[in-house]
Design a protein around this motif. Structure first.
Motif, PDB file in Angstrom:
ATOM      1  N   GLY A  27      -1.719  -0.160  -6.843  1.00  0.00           N
ATOM      2  CA  GLY A  27      -2.063   1.113  -7.428  1.00  0.00           C
ATOM      3  C   GLY A  27      -1.761   2.205  -6.885  1.00  0.00           C
ATOM      4  N   GLU A  28      -2.842   3.058  -6.339  1.00  0.00           N
ATOM      5  CA  GLU A  28      -2.540   4.415  -5.734  1.00  0.00           C
ATOM      6  C   GLU A  28      -2.078   4.319  -4.569  1.00  0.00           C
ATOM      7  OE1 GLU A  28      -6.044   6.622  -5.705  1.00  0.00           O
ATOM      8  OE2 GLU A  28      -6.119   7.019  -8.024  1.00  0.00           O
ATOM      9  N   ALA A  29      -2.192   3.154  -3.858  1.00  0.00           N
ATOM     10  CA  ALA A  29      -1.640   2.790  -2.546  1.00  0.00           C
ATOM     11  C   ALA A  29      -0.146   2.543  -2.449  1.00  0.00           C
ATOM     12  CB  ALA A  29      -2.307   1.475  -1.838  1.00  0.00           C
ATOM     13  N   ALA A  30       0.198   2.138  -3.787  1.00  0.00           N
ATOM     14  CA  ALA A  30       1.896   1.874  -4.013  1.00  0.00           C
ATOM     15  C   ALA A  30       2.740   2.984  -4.085  1.00  0.00           C
ATOM     16  CB  ALA A  30       1.925   0.823  -5.122  1.00  0.00           C
ATOM     17  N   THR A  31       2.909   3.596  -2.888  1.00  0.00           N
ATOM     18  CA  THR A  31       3.628   4.997  -2.876  1.00  0.00           C
ATOM     19  C   THR A  31       4.939   4.847  -2.264  1.00  0.00           C
ATOM     20  OG1 THR A  31       2.520   5.612  -1.143  1.00  0.00           O
ATOM     21  CG2 THR A  31       1.448   5.941  -3.063  1.00  0.00           C
ATOM     22  N   ARG A  32       5.920   5.906  -2.592  1.00  0.00           N
ATOM     23  CA  ARG A  32       6.983   5.861  -1.783  1.00  0.00           C
ATOM     24  C   ARG A  32       6.957   6.442  -0.429  1.00  0.00           C
ATOM     25  NH1 ARG A  32      10.044  10.809  -0.875  1.00  0.00           N
ATOM     26  NH2 ARG A  32      12.164  10.555  -0.305  1.00  0.00           N
ATOM     27  N   ALA A  33       5.973   7.078  -0.255  1.00  0.00           N
ATOM     28  CA  ALA A  33       5.501   7.362   0.992  1.00  0.00           C
ATOM     29  C   ALA A  33       5.016   6.489   1.826  1.00  0.00           C
ATOM     30  CB  ALA A  33       4.420   8.709   1.092  1.00  0.00           C
ATOM     31  N   GLU A  34       4.374   5.480   1.381  1.00  0.00           N
ATOM     32  CA  GLU A  34       3.991   4.322   2.062  1.00  0.00           C
ATOM     33  C   GLU A  34       5.418   3.427   2.426  1.00  0.00           C
ATOM     34  OE1 GLU A  34       1.501   1.363   3.939  1.00  0.00           O
ATOM     35  OE2 GLU A  34       1.570   3.551   3.801  1.00  0.00           O
ATOM     36  N   ILE A  35       6.036   3.197   1.465  1.00  0.00           N
ATOM     37  CA  ILE A  35       7.088   2.485   1.777  1.00  0.00           C
ATOM     38  C   ILE A  35       8.131   3.102   2.856  1.00  0.00           C
ATOM     39  CG2 ILE A  35       9.468   1.674   0.814  1.00  0.00           C
ATOM     40  CD1 ILE A  35       7.081   0.085  -0.215  1.00  0.00           C
ATOM     41  N   LEU A  36       8.207   4.416   2.773  1.00  0.00           N
ATOM     42  CA  LEU A  36       9.034   5.223   3.889  1.00  0.00           C
ATOM     43  C   LEU A  36       8.371   5.195   5.168  1.00  0.00           C
ATOM     44  CD1 LEU A  36      10.381   8.229   1.778  1.00  0.00           C
ATOM     45  CD2 LEU A  36      11.483   5.885   2.244  1.00  0.00           C
ATOM     46  N   ARG A  37       6.988   4.932   5.183  1.00  0.00           N
ATOM     47  CA  ARG A  37       6.142   4.743   6.341  1.00  0.00           C
ATOM     48  C   ARG A  37       6.604   3.617   7.076  1.00  0.00           C
ATOM     49  NH1 ARG A  37       2.315   2.845   8.694  1.00  0.00           N
ATOM     50  NH2 ARG A  37       1.648   1.488   7.199  1.00  0.00           N
ATOM     51  N   LEU A  38       6.405   2.659   6.131  1.00  0.00           N
ATOM     52  CA  LEU A  38       6.844   1.171   6.727  1.00  0.00           C
ATOM     53  C   LEU A  38       8.109   1.176   7.204  1.00  0.00           C
ATOM     54  CD1 LEU A  38       4.905  -0.837   4.004  1.00  0.00           C
ATOM     55  CD2 LEU A  38       4.031  -0.544   6.339  1.00  0.00           C
ATOM     56  N   ASN A  39       9.093   1.716   6.512  1.00  0.00           N
ATOM     57  CA  ASN A  39      10.394   1.771   7.085  1.00  0.00           C
ATOM     58  C   ASN A  39      10.482   2.452   8.428  1.00  0.00           C
ATOM     59  OD1 ASN A  39      13.232   1.181   6.414  1.00  0.00           O
ATOM     60  ND2 ASN A  39      13.497   3.194   6.431  1.00  0.00           N
ATOM     61  N   VAL A  90      12.903   3.074  -8.261  1.00  0.00           N
ATOM     62  CA  VAL A  90      11.561   2.084  -8.499  1.00  0.00           C
ATOM     63  C   VAL A  90      10.640   3.270  -8.718  1.00  0.00           C
ATOM     64  CG1 VAL A  90      10.152   0.586  -7.673  1.00  0.00           C
ATOM     65  CG2 VAL A  90      12.686   0.251  -7.330  1.00  0.00           C
ATOM     66  N   LEU A  91       9.703   3.039 -10.005  1.00  0.00           N
ATOM     67  CA  LEU A  91       8.583   4.103 -10.040  1.00  0.00           C
ATOM     68  C   LEU A  91       7.400   3.668  -9.298  1.00  0.00           C
ATOM     69  CD1 LEU A  91       8.775   4.529 -13.805  1.00  0.00           C
ATOM     70  CD2 LEU A  91      10.167   5.843 -11.856  1.00  0.00           C
ATOM     71  N   LEU A  92       6.961   4.567  -8.495  1.00  0.00           N
ATOM     72  CA  LEU A  92       5.800   4.285  -7.510  1.00  0.00           C
ATOM     73  C   LEU A  92       4.671   5.334  -8.113  1.00  0.00           C
ATOM     74  CD1 LEU A  92       7.292   3.181  -4.467  1.00  0.00           C
ATOM     75  CD2 LEU A  92       6.571   1.884  -6.276  1.00  0.00           C
ATOM     76  N   ALA A  93       3.453   5.010  -7.419  1.00  0.00           N
ATOM     77  CA  ALA A  93       2.278   5.917  -7.670  1.00  0.00           C
ATOM     78  C   ALA A  93       2.488   7.580  -7.458  1.00  0.00           C
ATOM     79  CB  ALA A  93       1.012   5.420  -6.956  1.00  0.00           C
ATOM     80  N   ASP A  94       3.290   8.050  -6.341  1.00  0.00           N
ATOM     81  CA  ASP A  94       3.446   9.107  -6.171  1.00  0.00           C
ATOM     82  C   ASP A  94       4.498   9.690  -6.694  1.00  0.00           C
ATOM     83  OD1 ASP A  94       4.728   7.603  -4.308  1.00  0.00           O
ATOM     84  OD2 ASP A  94       4.255   9.077  -2.700  1.00  0.00           O
ATOM     85  N   GLU A  95       5.688   9.019  -6.273  1.00  0.00           N
ATOM     86  CA  GLU A  95       7.050   9.485  -6.959  1.00  0.00           C
ATOM     87  C   GLU A  95       8.058   8.365  -6.669  1.00  0.00           C
ATOM     88  OE1 GLU A  95       8.995  12.694  -4.433  1.00  0.00           O
ATOM     89  OE2 GLU A  95       7.673  12.317  -2.956  1.00  0.00           O
ATOM     90  N   ALA A  96       9.089   8.541  -7.267  1.00  0.00           N
ATOM     91  CA  ALA A  96       9.917   7.157  -7.364  1.00  0.00           C
ATOM     92  C   ALA A  96      10.657   6.974  -6.029  1.00  0.00           C
ATOM     93  CB  ALA A  96      11.041   7.550  -8.547  1.00  0.00           C
ATOM     94  N   LEU A 135       5.529  -8.566   1.452  1.00  0.00           N
ATOM     95  CA  LEU A 135       5.017  -7.358   0.920  1.00  0.00           C
ATOM     96  C   LEU A 135       5.144  -7.274  -0.560  1.00  0.00           C
ATOM     97  CD1 LEU A 135       3.894  -4.555   1.611  1.00  0.00           C
ATOM     98  CD2 LEU A 135       6.346  -3.829   1.499  1.00  0.00           C
ATOM     99  N   LEU A 136       3.802  -7.138  -1.103  1.00  0.00           N
ATOM    100  CA  LEU A 136       3.647  -7.075  -2.496  1.00  0.00           C
ATOM    101  C   LEU A 136       3.205  -5.696  -3.020  1.00  0.00           C
ATOM    102  CD1 LEU A 136       1.388 -10.321  -2.721  1.00  0.00           C
ATOM    103  CD2 LEU A 136       4.099 -10.106  -2.768  1.00  0.00           C
ATOM    104  N   CYS A 137       4.066  -5.068  -3.829  1.00  0.00           N
ATOM    105  CA  CYS A 137       3.639  -3.732  -4.144  1.00  0.00           C
ATOM    106  C   CYS A 137       3.856  -3.578  -5.663  1.00  0.00           C
ATOM    107  CB  CYS A 137       4.932  -3.020  -3.520  1.00  0.00           C
ATOM    108  SG  CYS A 137       4.917  -1.235  -3.719  1.00  0.00           S
ATOM    109  N   GLY A 138       2.800  -2.924  -6.339  1.00  0.00           N
ATOM    110  CA  GLY A 138       2.774  -2.727  -7.751  1.00  0.00           C
ATOM    111  C   GLY A 138       1.918  -1.950  -8.159  1.00  0.00           C
ATOM    112  N   LEU A 139       1.886  -1.543  -9.475  1.00  0.00           N
ATOM    113  CA  LEU A 139       0.807  -0.828 -10.201  1.00  0.00           C
ATOM    114  C   LEU A 139       1.133  -1.048 -11.636  1.00  0.00           C
ATOM    115  CD1 LEU A 139       1.785   3.001 -10.309  1.00  0.00           C
ATOM    116  CD2 LEU A 139       3.489   1.301  -9.314  1.00  0.00           C
ATOM    117  N   ALA A 140      -0.127  -0.700 -12.467  1.00  0.00           N
ATOM    118  CA  ALA A 140      -0.055  -1.045 -13.761  1.00  0.00           C
ATOM    119  C   ALA A 140       0.124   0.294 -14.763  1.00  0.00           C
ATOM    120  CB  ALA A 140      -1.326  -1.755 -14.310  1.00  0.00           C
ATOM    121  N   HIS A 141      -0.177   1.447 -14.097  1.00  0.00           N
ATOM    122  CA  HIS A 141      -0.352   2.663 -14.862  1.00  0.00           C
ATOM    123  C   HIS A 141       0.614   3.782 -14.284  1.00  0.00           C
ATOM    124  CE1 HIS A 141      -3.447   0.703 -17.507  1.00  0.00           C
ATOM    125  NE2 HIS A 141      -3.931   0.612 -16.404  1.00  0.00           N
ATOM    126  N   TYR A 142       1.150   4.524 -15.227  1.00  0.00           N
ATOM    127  CA  TYR A 142       2.327   5.466 -14.609  1.00  0.00           C
ATOM    128  C   TYR A 142       2.101   6.718 -15.362  1.00  0.00           C
ATOM    129  CZ  TYR A 142       4.502   1.083 -13.113  1.00  0.00           C
ATOM    130  OH  TYR A 142       4.772   0.162 -12.506  1.00  0.00           O
TER     131      TYR A 142
END
Length: 396
Positions: A240-252, A281-287, A203-210
């Protein structure tokens, strides 16, 4: 300082800490309720003899005027008491300092990008090589894995950058850091839960701008794109915008997160020395917070944190990185690869490409990082660009 406010904040942090400890007891009763850990040399050897190749344990204790070194291999147990001279203390302070200018001077030989005429870094790294490495080590095969249990300031020392008298870096050997011998045995005993597949998935997760909350990572997109090429159809990407805390928690919550052997964050990992439980870990929506990580259900061989920063821009001392790594261990990860200091994006992207080539081929974290760092050395990169990255966790 507003003392009442500070005391209130301290009380709140203490309460949160106790809540986390209680949460750990509920989520991971085995770690808390398994009773005393057998820390005998026989237990260490029995656990490590499961490894495919030769190994050595080096456990350190830093005292006021000396360093104690415990050397363990499959045949020998030796203890050393090494007095600290004034030069030793200076070398340790300079090489383990979190100050950015000293890091650059010692590990790159430059200051603010300009060449430094003095070879101070070489002198100090050679001095620490002699101080910290027992003589038995020099006769061992090059493929011997060094399992290092640091203490105190040594948590912030990149052992792989230490230099032999002929200036050969210790990175010629595979190196793995562990929080302690007790943690090493716990990780070895829980190793069976880590995945081990001939066709691992990532699983590759990342974003460039904060949005101004942290410095941009302009090379992160190139880094993720290169890793997608390495993994081909065996990876999922959240960019980018898909790299979110909400998505990580959903996958979990769905159990999908446990399907990945490798989880890579090309995003800021903010490490807080004053309050490790505030690391995130800083992500697109929240940490993704420390508490979030504790709640994850992982079976990953390795979690990679490609960009580590101190809270509020503070330099890293090494201890806070250990705290975040422990959170991933409690979540079920086998090992964590992270950096002791922020590394320039281009060099990070290059090292990560080589690292993931090994991981995608089925290597565990220690041999994969070792191979990647050898490539960086041969390509002419300085220790400042490759030595910051360390493996923390179970060797193998």
């Amino acid at each position: 300082v507003d003392q009442p406010a500070a005391l209130t904040q301290l009380t709140d942090l203490s309460r949160e800490y106790e809540q986390i400890i209680e949460q750990l007891r509920l989520l991971h009763p085995r770690q808390f309720d398994q009773g005393p850990i057998d820390l005998s040399v026989a237990a260490v050897r029995a656990g490590l003899n499961q490894l495919a190749g030769p190994w050595v344990v080096l456990a350190y204790t830093v005292l006021d005027d000396a360093i104690v070194i415990i050397y363990i291999d499959d045949q020998r147990l030796t203890a050393y008491l090494r007095p600290l001279s004034a030069l030793d203390r200076q070398a340790l302070r300079q090489c383990a300092t979190p100050a950015a200018d000293y890091r650059e001077l010692i590990y790159r030989g430059t200051l603010h990008g300009h060449h430094a005429p003095s070879a101070t870094g070489v002198l100090y790294l050679q001095r620490l090589y002699q101080l910290l490495l027992p003589p038995e080590l020099h006769a061992l095969p090059a493929e011997t894995t060094l399992i290092i249990a640091p203490h105190g300031a040594l948590h912030a020392l990149p052992f792989q950058a230490l230099l032999a008298p002929d200036r050969t870096p210790l990175a010629r050997r595979p190196i793995c850091n562990v929080p302690s011998l007790a943690a090493l045995l716990t990780l070895l005993n829980t190793d069976e839960s880590a995945q081990d597949s001939a066709q691992p998935r990532a699983l590759l997760c990342g974003l460039a701008h904060y949005g101004g909350k942290a410095r941009a990572l302009p090379q992160a997109e190139r880094e993720i794109a290169a890793l997608r090429e390495v993994w081909a159809d065996r990876c999922e990407t959240r960019w980018g915008e898909a790299a979110t805390r909400a998505e990580i928690l959903r996958l979990n919550d769905s159990g999908e997160l446990a399907d990945y052997e490798v989880i890579h964050f090309a995003a800021h990992a903010v490490l807080d020395a004053l309050a490790p439980s505030q690391s995130r870990v800083l992500l697109a929506d929240e940490a993704l917070t420390f508490a979030d990580i504790l709640n994850l259900r992982l079976t990953a061989r390795v979690v990679v944190l490609a960009a580590c920063d101190g809270a509020l821009g503070a330099p890293l001392s090494g201890d806070e990185l250990l705290a975040l790594a422990r959170a991933f261990f409690y979540a079920g990860a086998h090992s964590v690869i992270a950096s002791l200091w922020p590394v320039e994006d281009a060099a990070t992207a290059e090292l990560m490409r080589h690292l993931h080539t090994g991981l995608a081929a089925g290597l565990n974290a220690t041999p994969a990082l070792h191979a990647a760092q050898q490539i960086m050395i041969e390509a002419g990169y300085t220790p400042y660009q490759w030595a910051a990255f360390v493996v923390i966790g179970a060797p193998g």
